[in-house]
Enzyme design. Structure first.
Site, PDB file in Angstrom:
ATOM      1  CE  LYS A 251      34.322  -1.118 -39.004  1.00  0.00           C
ATOM      2  NZ  LYS A 251      34.049  -1.936 -40.203  1.00  0.00           N
ATOM      3  CG  ASP A 256      31.340   1.585 -43.475  1.00  0.00           C
ATOM      4  OD1 ASP A 256      31.776   2.429 -44.285  1.00  0.00           O
ATOM      5  OD2 ASP A 256      31.614   0.371 -43.522  1.00  0.00           O
ATOM      6  CE  LYS A 263      29.364  -0.175 -45.995  1.00  0.00           C
ATOM      7  NZ  LYS A 263      29.833  -1.493 -46.474  1.00  0.00           N
ATOM      8  CG  ASP A 274      30.890  -0.590 -39.537  1.00  0.00           C
ATOM      9  OD1 ASP A 274      31.053  -1.791 -39.282  1.00  0.00           O
ATOM     10  OD2 ASP A 274      31.555   0.031 -40.383  1.00  0.00           O
ATOM     11  CG  ASP A 333      32.593  -0.082 -47.905  1.00  0.00           C
ATOM     12  OD1 ASP A 333      32.459   0.322 -46.731  1.00  0.00           O
ATOM     13  OD2 ASP A 333      31.747  -0.783 -48.495  1.00  0.00           O
ATOM     14  CD  GLU A 335      34.846   1.151 -42.721  1.00  0.00           C
ATOM     15  OE1 GLU A 335      34.834   0.718 -43.888  1.00  0.00           O
ATOM     16  OE2 GLU A 335      34.136   0.669 -41.822  1.00  0.00           O
ATOM     17  NE  ARG A 337      39.988  -4.426 -44.650  1.00  0.00           N
ATOM     18  CZ  ARG A 337      39.717  -5.371 -45.541  1.00  0.00           C
ATOM     19  NH1 ARG A 337      40.683  -5.850 -46.307  1.00  0.00           N
ATOM     20  NH2 ARG A 337      38.497  -5.862 -45.661  1.00  0.00           N
TER      21      ARG A 337
HETATM   22  N1  BES Z   1      31.319  -2.495 -42.029  1.00  0.00           N
HETATM   23  C1  BES Z   1      31.586  -3.186 -43.233  1.00  0.00           C
HETATM   24  C2  BES Z   1      31.369  -4.686 -43.107  1.00  0.00           C
HETATM   25  C3  BES Z   1      29.940  -5.150 -43.115  1.00  0.00           C
HETATM   26  C4  BES Z   1      29.195  -5.092 -44.262  1.00  0.00           C
HETATM   27  C5  BES Z   1      29.379  -5.692 -41.983  1.00  0.00           C
HETATM   28  C6  BES Z   1      27.893  -5.565 -44.268  1.00  0.00           C
HETATM   29  C7  BES Z   1      28.093  -6.173 -41.988  1.00  0.00           C
HETATM   30  C8  BES Z   1      27.353  -6.102 -43.143  1.00  0.00           C
HETATM   31  C9  BES Z   1      33.033  -2.969 -43.666  1.00  0.00           C
HETATM   32  O1  BES Z   1      33.562  -1.726 -43.373  1.00  0.00           O
HETATM   33  C10 BES Z   1      33.064  -3.107 -45.154  1.00  0.00           C
HETATM   34  O2  BES Z   1      32.483  -2.318 -45.804  1.00  0.00           O
HETATM   35  N2  BES Z   1      33.738  -4.147 -45.633  1.00  0.00           N
HETATM   36  C11 BES Z   1      33.807  -4.415 -47.020  1.00  0.00           C
HETATM   37  C12 BES Z   1      35.218  -4.801 -47.360  1.00  0.00           C
HETATM   38  C13 BES Z   1      35.485  -4.855 -48.833  1.00  0.00           C
HETATM   39  C14 BES Z   1      35.446  -3.471 -49.423  1.00  0.00           C
HETATM   40  C15 BES Z   1      36.825  -5.493 -49.054  1.00  0.00           C
HETATM   41  C16 BES Z   1      32.835  -5.542 -47.340  1.00  0.00           C
HETATM   42  O3  BES Z   1      32.729  -6.470 -46.534  1.00  0.00           O
HETATM   43  O4  BES Z   1      32.167  -5.448 -48.348  1.00  0.00           O
HETATM   44 ZN    ZN Z   2      32.751  -0.781 -41.739  1.00  0.00          ZN
HETATM   45 MN    MN Z   3      33.140  -0.303 -44.909  1.00  0.00          MN
END
Ligand code: BES
Ligand code: ZN
Ligand code: MN
Length: 504
Positions: A251, A256, A263, A274, A333, A335, A337
């Site tokens: 990834k 992000d 966020k 990220d 968010d 993104e 996947r």
């Molecule tokens: N890059 C983030 C995941 C992440 C968040 C990694 C905080 C480390 C610390 C990912 O893109 C994301 O935002 N995931 C969301 C998914 C949700 C919207 C279903 C998450 O984990 O909040």
């Molecule tokens: Zn992310």
């Molecule tokens: Mn995200």
């Protein structure tokens, strides 16, 4: 930094000229007739030192010792894990600005993996990030000698340690760079520099080519950014063409923000990390260039920013992925996947022996496993166990998580083949279930490194994980192939031996 391996008894270690001599004292330490042994034995007897991993005693200008500073450190059972703990416990002394030359010496037998672990731990302890600092306080350590009772026996572990350090530091460097110094374009350029290494090729696709491939999910994420996306394809050809490759997919979200599903501000800076999955793929190729194992590996990196913008994808938008499956983007968010699913579809063209994706995918994985183990998901038990074992050996741990089909229920959508999010419950698993819809029957594993790829707080920075796990896995695979082929044909390198890698 330069590493050297030397046959070094404690008598000789005492006369090694260096700024710091670290002596690893294992449990059951048998003192010789030399000065260092006498010192260690006395300290142990008086209880001023313990052989427990990491317990240590510092001495200054000790008699009959050429090193200015001497640290005796407990090495526990002498395992890779214990010597790593021992070296990191004296990390402050190793990183000190006055330490230019260090000698780390084993005061006893050397266990499997221990030399490799020492090399990695010395590198980890002395690493400094400098790229975007104006006052360059570079790494002060420039030479590390590892002393063992028998250098010939330790050579293989030492060499893999040095190769791993190159890979881990490459990953840490790119992970740590701020998003404005690590754009998709710059990441692609970094990948291109790796093609200078033997047996490595690199191809980079831009927006037009990605559009032609119909990677609608990847394109949707990149829409909101002024930075053009890049799709990076790396190849390492260590075996004959007919051998199915292992495909690594990283990834590469260089920043992000969350997009329109933006966020919150606190700690958003950490979303520059990220792209640590992508950085780990680059790091693996850097190490492969050194190690030259007999295996074929493909690295795929979908790289872009996730930004809010007038053109950005909106919650509720439906896009068509490269696989033809449609996706309702309920949360912009989620993104990671979306960029990965198109890369996974692209991966099918290589008819891989295995596909492993590596992603800072979910905050939920941080809640589940913290910073100790990466989350491991797999549709194949043999692959899962090979990865878990590789992690154990490399001291880069992961833990298998479930993939029951019931976890996919929440991904149902009224307007597309699937939504891109389910509820909050089991968030790391539902993300993995989403990815699984794109892998068909390829043996596939997914490493969620959201908790392990970087540290926050005062020690904020990239860890270089899981380069150690992945390189160990690929090394194990190349060994297993050679072994399987051995009874039939005499061991013969699959491809022409390439010249030794030059550092990049
Ligand atoms: N890059 C983030 C995941 C992440 C968040 C990694 C905080 C480390 C610390 C990912 O893109 C994301 O935002 N995931 C969301 C998914 C949700 C919207 C279903 C998450 O984990 O909040
Ligand atoms: Zn992310
Ligand atoms: Mn995200």
């Amino acid at each position: 930094m330069n590493f050297d391996l030397k046959t070094l008894e404690l008598t000789a270690a005492a006369s090694e000229k260096c700024d710091l001599l670290v002596v690893l004292i294992p449990e059951g330490f048998k003192p010789g007739a030399d000065a260092l042994s006498a010192l260690a034995a006395l300290a142990l007897k008086n209880g001023d030192l313990s052989a427990k991993a990491g317990k240590h005693l510092q001495l200054y200008q000790a008699p009959a010792v050429a090193a200015r500073r001497l640290v005796l450190v407990g090495a526990g059972d002498g395992s890779a894990r214990s010597v790593r703990q021992a070296v990191l416990a004296v990390g402050g002394a190793i990183k000190a600005p006055q330490t230019k030359r260090v000698v780390v010496c084993f005061a006893g037998a050397v266990k499997a993996g221990a030399v490799c672990a020492v090399v990695q731990a010395v590198a980890e302890a002395s690493y400094v990030y400098t790229t975007t600092k104006s006052k360059v306080e570079a790494r002060s350590l420039n030479r590390c000698v590892v002393g063992v009772p028998n250098a010939a026996e330790a050579r293989e572990g030492f060499d893999s340690g040095v190769a791993l350090v190159a890979g881990v530091e490459f990953a840490r460097e790119w992970g740590n760079r701020p998003a404005n110094h690590a754009t998709p374009t710059l990441l692609a350029n970094a990948a291109k520099t790796l093609a200078k290494l033997p047996r490595i090729q690199c191809k980079v696709l831009g927006p037009a080519e990605v559009a032609r491939l119909k990677m609608g999910a990847f394109l949707a994420v990149a829409r909101g950014s002024e930075e053009p996306l890049r799709f990076i394809e790396l190849r390492y050809n260590g075996a004959t063409k007919d051998q199915a490759p292992v495909v690594l997919v990283g990834k590469g979200i260089t920043f992000d923000t969350g997009g329109i599903s933006i966020k919150p501000a606190p700690e958003m800076d950490e979303m520059k990390f990220d792209m640590c999955g992508a950085a780990s793929v680059l790091g693996v190729f850097r190490a492969l260039g050194e190690l030259q194992p007999a295996i074929n590996v493909v690295g795929l990196i979908p790289a872009c920013e996730n930004m809010p913008d007038g053109r950005a994808v909106k919650p509720g938008d439906v896009v068509t992925s490269m696989s033809g499956q449609t996706i309702e983007i309920l949360n912009t968010d989620a993104e990671g996947r979306l960029v990965l699913c198109d890369a996974l579809t692209y991966a099918t063209r290589f008819k891989p022996a295995a596909v492993v994706d590596i992603a800072t995918l979910t905050g939920a994985c941080v809640i589940a496993l913290g910073g100790v183990r990466s989350g491991l998901f797999a549709n194949n038990d043999a692959l899962a166990s090979a990865l878990q074992t590789a992690g154990d050996v490399a001291q880069d741990l992961c833990w298998r998580m479930p993939l029951d089909d019931d976890y996919a229920d929440g991904l149902k959508s009224n307007f597309a083949d699937m939504g891109n999010v389910a509820g909050r419950a089991g968030g790391s698993i539902t993300a993995a279930k989403f990815l699984q819809k794109f892998v068909g029957d390829m043996p596939w594993a997914h490493l969620d490194i959201a908790g392990t790829a970087w540290k926050g707080g005062a020690a904020k920075g990239s860890t270089g994980r899981p380069v150690g796990l992945l390189v160990q896995y690929l090394h194990d695979q190349s060994k297993a192939k050679a072994k399987a082929a051995a009874p039939r044909v005499a061991a013969k390198p699959a491809a022409k031996r390439a010249p030794r890698a030059k550092a990049v």
